[in-house]
Scaffold this motif. Sequence first.
Motif, mmCIF file in Angstrom:
data_model
loop_
_atom_site.group_PDB
_atom_site.id
_atom_site.type_symbol
_atom_site.label_atom_id
_atom_site.label_comp_id
_atom_site.label_asym_id
_atom_site.label_seq_id
_atom_site.Cartn_x
_atom_site.Cartn_y
_atom_site.Cartn_z
ATOM 1 N N GLN A 254 0.817 -0.970 -0.215
ATOM 2 C CA GLN A 254 0.028 -0.022 -0.291
ATOM 3 C C GLN A 254 0.675 1.378 0.016
ATOM 4 O O GLN A 254 0.701 2.234 -0.807
ATOM 5 N N GLU A 255 1.783 1.152 0.904
ATOM 6 C CA GLU A 255 2.661 2.448 0.837
ATOM 7 C C GLU A 255 3.516 2.618 -0.554
ATOM 8 O O GLU A 255 3.538 3.651 -0.987
ATOM 9 N N LEU A 256 4.064 1.447 -0.866
ATOM 10 C CA LEU A 256 4.768 1.456 -2.240
ATOM 11 C C LEU A 256 3.923 2.050 -3.333
ATOM 12 O O LEU A 256 4.447 2.651 -4.103
ATOM 13 N N LEU A 257 2.577 1.690 -3.427
ATOM 14 C CA LEU A 257 1.844 2.214 -4.487
ATOM 15 C C LEU A 257 1.599 3.634 -4.444
ATOM 16 O O LEU A 257 1.228 4.181 -5.629
ATOM 17 N N LYS A 258 2.028 4.389 -3.309
ATOM 18 C CA LYS A 258 1.762 5.872 -3.486
ATOM 19 C C LYS A 258 3.079 6.426 -3.989
ATOM 20 O O LYS A 258 2.955 7.590 -4.191
ATOM 21 N N ASP A 259 4.203 5.549 -4.167
ATOM 22 C CA ASP A 259 5.253 6.254 -4.726
ATOM 23 C C ASP A 259 5.294 6.476 -6.176
ATOM 24 O O ASP A 259 4.992 5.447 -7.044
ATOM 25 N N ARG B 40 7.476 6.546 -8.155
ATOM 26 C CA ARG B 40 8.412 5.840 -9.118
ATOM 27 C C ARG B 40 7.905 4.129 -9.352
ATOM 28 O O ARG B 40 8.570 3.528 -10.088
ATOM 29 N N VAL B 41 6.570 4.016 -8.772
ATOM 30 C CA VAL B 41 6.126 2.607 -8.894
ATOM 31 C C VAL B 41 4.922 2.762 -9.491
ATOM 32 O O VAL B 41 3.930 3.591 -9.276
ATOM 33 N N LEU B 42 4.992 1.962 -10.643
ATOM 34 C CA LEU B 42 3.757 1.851 -11.581
ATOM 35 C C LEU B 42 2.760 0.670 -11.545
ATOM 36 O O LEU B 42 1.827 0.534 -12.188
ATOM 37 N N GLY B 43 2.919 -0.191 -10.403
ATOM 38 C CA GLY B 43 2.215 -1.336 -10.002
ATOM 39 C C GLY B 43 2.722 -2.495 -9.520
ATOM 40 O O GLY B 43 3.710 -2.421 -8.984
ATOM 41 N N ILE B 44 2.163 -3.660 -10.055
ATOM 42 C CA ILE B 44 2.552 -4.949 -9.376
ATOM 43 C C ILE B 44 3.284 -5.665 -10.619
ATOM 44 O O ILE B 44 2.608 -5.512 -11.643
ATOM 45 N N GLY B 45 4.532 -6.247 -10.473
ATOM 46 C CA GLY B 45 4.987 -6.909 -11.585
ATOM 47 C C GLY B 45 4.414 -8.195 -11.853
ATOM 48 O O GLY B 45 3.407 -8.523 -11.253
ATOM 49 N N GLU C 116 -5.059 -4.370 -4.535
ATOM 50 C CA GLU C 116 -4.372 -3.069 -3.919
ATOM 51 C C GLU C 116 -4.126 -2.392 -5.043
ATOM 52 O O GLU C 116 -4.211 -0.959 -5.001
ATOM 53 N N ALA C 117 -3.266 -2.869 -6.062
ATOM 54 C CA ALA C 117 -2.751 -2.009 -7.147
ATOM 55 C C ALA C 117 -3.975 -1.475 -7.864
ATOM 56 O O ALA C 117 -3.973 -0.204 -8.457
ATOM 57 N N LEU C 118 -4.844 -2.285 -8.228
ATOM 58 C CA LEU C 118 -6.063 -1.689 -9.180
ATOM 59 C C LEU C 118 -6.764 -0.589 -8.101
ATOM 60 O O LEU C 118 -7.227 0.414 -8.659
ATOM 61 N N LYS C 119 -6.901 -0.853 -6.968
ATOM 62 C CA LYS C 119 -7.671 0.124 -6.232
ATOM 63 C C LYS C 119 -6.809 1.432 -6.249
ATOM 64 O O LYS C 119 -7.638 2.566 -6.268
ATOM 65 N N ALA C 120 -5.572 1.388 -6.379
ATOM 66 C CA ALA C 120 -4.672 2.746 -6.446
ATOM 67 C C ALA C 120 -4.548 3.062 -7.830
ATOM 68 O O ALA C 120 -3.870 4.177 -7.775
#
Lengths: 584, 584
Positions: A163-168, A170-175, A196-200
Amino acid sequence: MRQTNFPNRKLADVALGREPADLVIREGVLLDVYSGRMIPGRSVAVSGQWIAYVGADASHTIGRNTEVIEADGRIISPGYMDTHTHLAGCWDISDFLKYAIPGGTTTFITEAEAYACALGVEGFKAFLDQIGNRPVKMFGLIPAMVTLSPATESLAISRHDVQELLKDDRVLGIGESYWQNVVLNSNGRVMEMMREALKAGKSVQGHGAGAFDRKLAAYTAAGALSCHEAITSEDVLSRLEYGYYVMVREGDVRRDLEIIIPIKDDIDLRRVILVTDGVNPDLLIKEGYLVDVVQKAVDLGVDPIHAVQMVSINPAEHFGIDHFTGGVSPGRMADILILPEEGVMSPDMVLSNGVVVAINGETKVPLPKVPHPESLYHTLKIDPISEADLHIPLPEEGPEEYVRTIDIQPGGLVTREGKAEAQPLDGQYCAAPDRDLLKVVFLERATGKGERFVGFVRGWGQKRGAVAISQCWDCSGVLAIGAEDRDLVLAVNRLIEIQGGIVLTVEGRVEMEIPFAIGGYVSEMPIEEIARNMRRFQEAMAGLGSTLENAFLTMCTLASPAIPFIRIIEKGYRRFREDDIVGV
Amino acid sequence: MRQTNFPNRKLADVALGREPADLVIREGVLLDVYSGRMIPGRSVAVSGQWIAYVGADASHTIGRNTEVIEADGRIISPGYMDTHTHLAGCWDISDFLKYAIPGGTTTFITEAEAYACALGVEGFKAFLDQIGNRPVKMFGLIPAMVTLSPATESLAISRHDVQELLKDDRVLGIGESYWQNVVLNSNGRVMEMMREALKAGKSVQGHGAGAFDRKLAAYTAAGALSCHEAITSEDVLSRLEYGYYVMVREGDVRRDLEIIIPIKDDIDLRRVILVTDGVNPDLLIKEGYLVDVVQKAVDLGVDPIHAVQMVSINPAEHFGIDHFTGGVSPGRMADILILPEEGVMSPDMVLSNGVVVAINGETKVPLPKVPHPESLYHTLKIDPISEADLHIPLPEEGPEEYVRTIDIQPGGLVTREGKAEAQPLDGQYCAAPDRDLLKVVFLERATGKGERFVGFVRGWGQKRGAVAISQCWDCSGVLAIGAEDRDLVLAVNRLIEIQGGIVLTVEGRVEMEIPFAIGGYVSEMPIEEIARNMRRFQEAMAGLGSTLENAFLTMCTLASPAIPFIRIIEKGYRRFREDDIVGV
């Protein structure tokens, strides 16, 4: 990237001629990826990192200090984007960019599983620091960490961290996450990451190798939004039908570009993307990265506009970054190529973030190295082993006639379960190099507990010595193959000493070692030297009897769920069809 | 919409046949918007609100309680999306949906400026409650509130509120903002809203009417991502070149669909979208909303697949919602139409969120009304006026020969500044209905201070009586036009009593009143009755001498910055070219 301080007032003023531009590209043919047209007579005005104006005449934006570049009828194209690649391994990023930038790639979206295999979330964060402040755009994907190894699973990134990383930014999602594990085996952790990724509002990268119809549908329904595992034209169509962005690979691991040729004129290509899926140092030096793929597409008959769309606006839309890159338009960042003429895809000049970063194949910006944290130099958490640790004891009731083996298939990637005549001696099953029966060892290096499994492999071909590596795909471990226990022990222990890389031992001596001390995956050597060493290693392996085209690559994949049908982890052989773990 | 509790595990299980589907559509021709193909022999399995499986055979998903719908060779299409419209005005949403749903529109993205003009952020939030829980998808856009009226500006939504609203799943970005105000006049507030929306990963809707080259570039650089103001084929091309999603209108205010016909075969249509830009009650009842536009496109020669793409995947990608709607694919919500045959765009059946919501033109779900907060019934914050309030005193040095007028041009929307022979009498300038010189009044209703301006209008045509309305575009005010002061006062005061709508007075009596008591914009009458009343009003106006085709629409726009060249606000005449405010 489009922060709250996006300078929209200033850009508007430059477009209106109220303020001068920093740089103007004059009189080119605009490759318009939005409407799919070539538009002659276009000039582009750049202010800071951004494009302020595109149109027939930018002279109103030229001030005393405006740099003017004459396109002179050449083609003005958006920078290329490689949006499925593996840059978080092997080389230093700075060194890599020196080779990748002159070919016109200005955006990189990369997997980063190696850093997570080395050190979990801490490793991934260290990787983000490697890519965060470069003259080109680099984004990372949170590793899904679909692993066969329970020890490696302990390094998986927690929901809170996700959840925290998805706010960054530099991060575009889940690999990428291997579909079998997600869909069939009910990996709740990965399902949760996808949600979580879709939600973000970020992306979920897929890996649907070999899946079709209901299994592919299940993976799609789980949330995967792209797939780079199409290997036939039919695969492309079936994935498009499910709404996937289909990433067609032409790189190190596979070269599938030609599958789009038979269908390219019959379908809407908006969701087709060209990617490398990573290249090795040799390929990088020789071919210059993604530009090679774009050129090949054009040479195979793909319309150059379509070819550029497939590495610019298509992936930009997929990742939701088309409002700031992926096309040459006002309000987008100035990631621009000047191509010499229609059909020639290698740029004369590359601009990234408004800066000229390469001219005629030469990088023109400094690429300072970013230091790695000390913890990444200590990721082989294993105590030295002894020969006793490699014994495969016979059953109490006496030896079986056969032992179970991993049989490497021609091509070096696919394996099958095999049955080899056992070689019992002194209460153990032994290797028999004369009939290509070698020991294969996997030692987990994540927990410090040093759990390991010793089995057999065929199809490797080595007659003498042993090899140990730390660059296992999708697993935090050391993998070793050898003809003799003494050499195996030496290779593993030396690898632990140098904290990662490749060690080749023959007859009790270290014959060759190539250190990859950062996380056990990344080398501090220049790429040319890595390439040279990897060639030397391959030659040495051939000299020792290996018939594999790329012995290192074969070894890297032996613990990975990416390729069927049988793999090795610290618990034993992992069989895919049977979905179980077995011993020899 | 794709919340953290997105049921991806369950959907995967349904796709695999481990759990039964709730509903299966059997054996249709899939209109695949992703690859642009018609794929025969496709079945679709739905679980809850979601699509779990699409493929050749869904029988593995059919359980004892699965509802099976036979498509029987008919076309399975995604639901249509109208992504630039004005639903926050005129009618109750429930009532509107009854007409819009059977035509196959399952997603609505709407402007909401009327609610903000009525009550600022509180009004907008009340509108979100109107749309938030419907059997179809409805999203709102935060009103940019580009207004000519300083009093209305006080209702503009604050940066903090914008930031909070952008987190709301019902909000997809910032609504249309007239480019002149944003780009030329340095409206820092709107620039800031644009930045906030882009930062939040949401959309910025544009309104680039009449802008081209550097002005259009400036607006693009400011952050606008769509434009629905193309009125020629050339406009479409110039906007596509700038990366806009070009929304071609075919609705109430303009009908521009035909501009895409000359270019449709030469360009990539991925960023072309068809929209209504709103319809009036009459058009809605007669034509059934967006389906009318889609059908017209097909009748004009647009490939039905392209026509559907332009109202499904294209807008879904633009708004970043294509991962959950816009196509018939696993993991997307089940917003599905069954079309009778190729080229017939009116659906036999409409599914939304997995529920059959309409069959053969009839809505099949309850559409309960959502009450409005009491505060929205008290938004005409003006004290009653007297005739003295409408006097236009002569200058002390005596009357001028001419007075300044707003001259309504043929068509009823564009105005020009005019010069009319003055009619001085008893120390005032008076109306002269015999030569079409009428008084026009704007009273702001936002602040309670009752500021107003009285000027003159020509081209209105009314010979007797007066009209007052509260439905001014982009302004919180009451607008009145009249031949006689007595009737003007009566119309305005009666309008205040009923708190909004239309009041027509003739010879000292109220001739007609049509209440729109919710915010002064929305009527509680059924749509049929609104339509009937609006027709009666138009007939009455014609009877009183008006030659305008739609007198109400003309009146609505007289205080709006949307249309050139001169408008009226509480401070005076607002002139666009001169960028000033002047008196009579």
